[in-house]
Each structure stands twice: as C-alpha cells, then as structure tokens.
Design an enzyme around this catalytic site. Structure first.
Site, PDB file in Angstrom:
ATOM      1  N   ASP A  78       0.815  -1.210   0.000  1.00  0.00           N
ATOM      2  CA  ASP A  78       0.000   0.000   0.000  1.00  0.00           C
ATOM      3  C   ASP A  78       0.850   1.261   0.000  1.00  0.00           C
ATOM      4  OD1 ASP A  78       0.823  -0.669   2.621  1.00  0.00           O
ATOM      5  OD2 ASP A  78      -0.728   0.574   3.496  1.00  0.00           O
ATOM      6  N   GLU A 145       0.269  -1.726   5.361  1.00  0.00           N
ATOM      7  CA  GLU A 145       1.291  -1.336   6.349  1.00  0.00           C
ATOM      8  C   GLU A 145       1.046   0.061   6.877  1.00  0.00           C
ATOM      9  OE1 GLU A 145       5.169   0.604   7.506  1.00  0.00           O
ATOM     10  OE2 GLU A 145       3.788   1.086   5.873  1.00  0.00           O
TER      11      GLU A 145
END
Length: 486
Positions: A78, A145
């Site tokens: 991400d 994350e």
C-alpha cells in the site's frame, strides 16, 4: 510512464511505472496484488497468499548458488494517499502520475508512492532479471502497512523459509537500519453540545494551509508546522476575546502524516470581524517568523461563508479548544542510547467533528515501551480534565537493534567494497514491519535499506534517481554475497 522507462536500472523503473498505474492506497491493494500474482504465475514463479492477504513469491537459486542462506526481500503493497487541496484525484480509481524533474522523480499533485513502491519494484525486478545472481529467494509483500501494519500482524510462523530478511522500506541511501520505533494509536472523543447561532453573528471559515506536511516519524524532528496545532493555538489565544464560536473543525487526513491543512468554521459578533482580521494578520507574522526555516508557504485565509448549522455552546467550545491546544505534539524526548535519534514523539494527526462529537486522532511512537505509556498517560489525563473519552489501541512493537547481526555486518562490508565508504548504521524513528516479523520468526536476521526518498506521506514526496541506482547496485551485490547456509 515513458519518462521512467528511460531511467536506469530499467527493470526496476518499469515495475515502478506499472505500480503507479494501478491504484493501491491502504485498504485498496487488491488490484495491484492481483496484477502481481498474475505476472508471477506467467513467469513460472511460486506464488501464494495467506489469510491476511500477504503475497509470497519464490524463485529458485541461480545455478551453483543453491547452498547460500535463503533470503526474503520484503516490501508493503500500500501507499499513503495525500494530495494538494486543488488537485483532483481519486486514489481508489486514478493512477499516480510520476514525472522526472531533474535528479528526482515526483508525482503531479499527490504522493508518489515511492514509499514503498520503489522497494516493491526492486524485489520484483530481482525476480524478473535472470542476470541477478542469488541463492534461494523469497519476496514477501505485506498488506496495509501504512494504516496499522495489518499484514505484518497477520504473518504466520512457518510460512517463510528464509533465514535472512531484507526490508526495503528505508528512505536514505547510505544508511542501514537495524532498529525502529514502535507505536500506538490514540483517540480522544469529546461529546458536543450545540445551540443556535446568536443573532448578529457573522459566519466565517478560517483556513491554515501551505504547510509541507510529511512523515510523522521520519520527519517529526524537523520542526514542521502541524496545521491542527497552529489553528488551535490561534483559537485559544483569541477565542474568548473575540467570542469565536465553533461550528466545525477539521484538519489532517492520516494519523501518520503531519497535517498540512486545517479548517475552522466559526461564528462571531459582526463588530469583531475587523479585529479578527487584524489578529489573523498578526498571528501569521508570528508563526511565519517561528517557522521561517522550514515552512516557506504557510498561509492563513479568512472567508465569509453562509450561516449553517449550530455553534458549540460556550462551555463545550472552551473545552474543545483547550483540549486540542493542550495536546503535546512533535518530539517528546531524544534517545540517550542512540544519539541524534528521536526516542518518543506523537503526531496530532486528524481532527474531525460532527453534530454531537469531536474526534482527535494521534499516533504515538517510541523506541521504548515506557515512552509510549508515558504519552498515553498524558493524553488520557488531558482527556479526563476535558471530559473526553479516550482509547489507546493498535500497539505494535519496535525493532530492537542487534549490534551483532551478521547481515548488518555484511551490508556494511558490501557497501564499503562497492562505494569505498562506510554506511551509517542507524535506528529509525518510524514504524518498520521488522519488529512484528520477530514474533513469528524470532531467529530471522533482518536489515533495512533503501534509496533516498524525501517528503514521504506528503504531495512533496520524491525519490532521488541516482540513489535508486546505488540502492540497486547494493541490493544485487548483497544477494550474491550472502554466505553459505551453516
């Protein structure tokens, strides 16, 4: 994208261009994950996902290097979605638009996603490039994350076969990271009571904008302006004098990004409007002077807006402004053990308000658990004084430095051989996933490296082109230098 295809190393930049073309903010990584899995299977690579959505890819060793210690390259899928206020961009649908600007690659009005897209691209490029020599190799790509490390929390033991993990989420070429801070999310909820806008009151919106923003860990020591705190400070200074009554307050978008903009919708007596304008001008002069070294585009803007909604009653108005103004922000303490590194900090990241409650979201970081606990205690006490409900959750551990780490020593030696200089061995005041990986894989030897990225978590994010080439040179040399498994 054609600009990036001209850069070297070409396989890495080609993968990064593809990553930019597929939207992948936190919680919206599935399209990118599916693209990577399809590519891996087309290359005949072993590919699978776990229950957390993490991706694991495997490639056999280069012939003759089968006896080297197995290595995992790790990155997260991400990116942080931040944009300039005037930029039209839907991070869930629109591609990032990277471009070359001299020595840097930037994005048009948004975060670039070099954090951690360059690391991800480097891992995929290693898999794609058969000229890169390596032992048994795995690539681990983790989910979400940036907003809680969900993938790292969900990583199960006995899935990875590697004994060494190279995290690619660092952001300074020439620095090798062997430890990082842990963190915890903190929320304050204040119940709101409202009443009609008094007769004769003018409704206005006060906006603070033009701040740099940035990473709430890696940039917290730079003294950057926090829009939420700067606006709260003004309201506390002038609120009673000018009878400023809040209708709404919003600021920041992510708890791990230093907020660049904040907005207060206010009602005040019509006769105080000129005084408000004068005080804004004076306050802007003060904070521009205070932040002159780091904030060049800071602006305060006052606009008259149509009357709408209800104002906070006087007691509630005072409690909210006092609570937000009193919250500590920034560096709390520097480390005694690791010189020049922040030990404990917090970021007052997001403030929002609806009809009946206000929410303040903070991210606390610390190299030591007691540091996190101390700040949680401070914020809890402030909440009690203001009558707010508080919660602290999502705690994740730091990555404890291991000065005897064999892979850290190998990176240091490899860097010295390649570039004839010694890298800086560092502990970073940001949340790397390595600390969480240590729970299911306590014996895994870990290190973190990466190219130079500035302005992560802000639309000013950029990656230094030459540093990417140096990082790639280090990474590929390191894979070949991995020792034989004992």
């Amino acid at each position: 994208m054609s600009e990036l295809s001209q850069l070297s190393p070409q396989p890495l930049w080609q993968f990064f261009a593809e990553i930019c073309s597929i939207p992948h903010p936190s919680y919206h990584e599935e399209a990118l994950a599916a693209h990577i899995l399809k590519w891996a299977k087309s290359k005949g690579l072993h590919a699978e996902r776990d229950e957390a959505g993490n991706i694991l890819l495997r490639k056999p060793a280069t012939p003759g290097l089968e006896n080297l210690t197995p290595v995992a390259l790790q990155a997260h899928l991400d990116m942080v979605p931040q944009k300039n206020n005037e930029t039209e961009h839907d991070f869930t649908r629109d591609p990032i638009k990277p471009y070359v600007d001299g020595e840097w690659v930037k994005a048009r009005g948004t975060t670039l996603g070099a954090d951690n897209g360059i690391g991800m691209a480097s891992a995929l490029a290693v898999l794609a490039d058969d000229t890169v020599e390596h032992g048994p190799l795995e690539v681990l790509l983790t989910m979400t994350e940036e907003t809680g490390m969900a993938g790292a929390f969900g990583l199960q033991p006995n899935w990875l076969q590697a004994d060494i993990l190279i995290n690619t989420d660092s952001e300074e070429e020439g620095e090798v990271y062997m430890g990082c801070a842990g963190g915890i999310d903190f929320k304050s909820h204040l119940a709101l009571s409202r009443e009609d806008i008094p007769a004769g009151y003018q409704t206005v919106q006060l906006t603070i904008k033009g701040l740099k923003g940035g990473h709430s860990g890696a940039d917290i020591h730079l003294g950057l302006g926090n829009a939420n705190k700067l606006l709260a400070r003004f309201l506390f200074l002038q609120g009673k004098k000018l009878d400023l009554r809040l209708i709404n307050f919003t600021g920041g978008t992510l708890r791990n990004a230093i907020p660049r903009e904040a907005f207060a919708t206010l009602a005040l007596p019509q006769e105080n409007l000129e005084s408000l304008q004068q005080q804004i001008h004076a306050y802007l002069s003060v904070i521009k002077t205070e932040l002159a070294a780091v904030e060049k585009k800071l602006a305060l803007q006052l606009d008259q807006v149509p009357a709408q909604g209800l104002v906070l009653d006087s007691g509630c108005n005072e409690r909210f402004i006092a609570l937000l103004n009193a919250m500590p922000n920034g560096v709390v303490r520097m480390s005694d053990d690791v010189k020049g590194v922040v030990e404990t900090s917090l970021n007052v990241g997001v403030v929002s308000m609806d009809e009946d409650k206000a929410e303040i979201r903070c991210l606390i970081r610390s190299l030591i658990d007691s540091g996190k606990e101390d700040v949680v205690g401070t914020l809890t006490a402030l909440g009690q004084l203001a009558g707010a409900e508080t919660t602290a959750k999502g705690s994740y551990p730091g990555w404890k430095p291991d000065p005897s780490s064999p892979v850290m020593k190998l990176v240091e030696e490899t860097y010295q051989t390649l570039f004839n200089k010694t890298p800086n061995i560092q502990v970073i005041h940001a949340g790397l996933e390595c600390g969480l990986f240590k729970k299911p894989y306590p014996d895994m030897d870990m290190v973190s490296i990466g190219p130079t990225i500035t302005g992560p978590h802000s639309p000013d994010e950029q990656v230094h082109i030459a540093s990417v080439a140096l990082y790639w040179q280090l990474l590929t040399a390191l894979l070949k230098a991995i020792p034989v498994k004992a």
